[in-house]
Motif scaffolding. Sequence first.
Motif: not given
Length: 265
Positions: A32-39, A51-61
Motif C-alpha cells: 500500500h502507498p501510505l499517508l502517515l499522520i502525527a504531530r 519504509l520507502q527504502n524497505q518496501h519500495n512504496i510511496d509514502v507521504e507525511t
Amino acid sequence: MRNSNKDGLAVVTGASSGIGAVYADRLAALGHPLLLIARRANRLEALAAQLQNQHNIDVETLALDLTSADDLRTLEERLESDNVEVLVNNAGGGGLGPLSSTNGDKMEALVRLNIVAATRLSQAALGGFRQRGKGTLINLGSIIAFWPSATAAVYSGTKNYILNFTRSVAMEFEDTDIRIQVVMPGPVRTEFFSSQGMSDSVFPDEYYITADQLVDAALAGLEQGEIVTNPTMEDPKIWEDMERARANYFASVSSGKVASRYLST
C-alpha cells in the motif's frame, strides 16, 4: 489483507512511533502507498524514508494536530478526495490522573482527539468506501473500556465510546465488503506512559506485549472477520459469555415495568 486493493492509499494516524509505526510497516509490506499522520514531523520523515527504502512504496507525511479543527479538516478532505483503501485511527491520548486535578483544557483536548477526530475521520473514510464498495476501517480501543478507573475517567469513557461507535457502524455495513474493526489492547510497550510522565511499572512486566505482537494479532483478527479483536484474550468463550450477558441485560431492562425493589411497599 483479504480483498485489499494495493493501489489504494492506507492512512495511519499517530504513525510516528509505537502501534501506528508498526501498522505503517505492515501495510507498506502489503504494497500500500501510505499517508502517515502525527504531530512530530521529524519522526514521520524518518519513518517514511525507512519504509520507502524497505518496501519500495510511496509514502507521504502530514504533520497535523488532530485536536485542531483546521488540521482535522485537512485530513478529512484528503480522506474524502483520495482513493483511500485503509484508515487506521490510531492517534489517541491517555490523560491519566484524578479528574479533580485534571486541567479542563487538557480534558477537552483528549475528547477532541479520542472521540471527535476518530468519529469525523471514520465518517470521511466511510463515504469513500461506500462509493467504491470496499475499504477497511480500524479503530484503536482499549480494554479500559470495560474497566472504570478512578485515575482514567475521561480516557476510559472515550474508549468505551470508540467500542460502541465502531460496533454500531459495523452494523450499518454488515452486508457490504467494507470491513470494520475495533482493536482492544491491554498494556503495550510503547511511549504511552512515558509521554505522560509515568513509568511502565504501573503494570507488572508480564502484562505487556510489544507493538509488533499487537498489530500482527490485530491483523490476524481482521483476516478472521472479527469486528472486536482482543489480542491478549486466550479463551474466546470469555467474550462470548460477555456478549450473552449483554443481551440478557438489554432484555431485562426492556420489560416496560419498574423493578419491584424500587416500588414502595
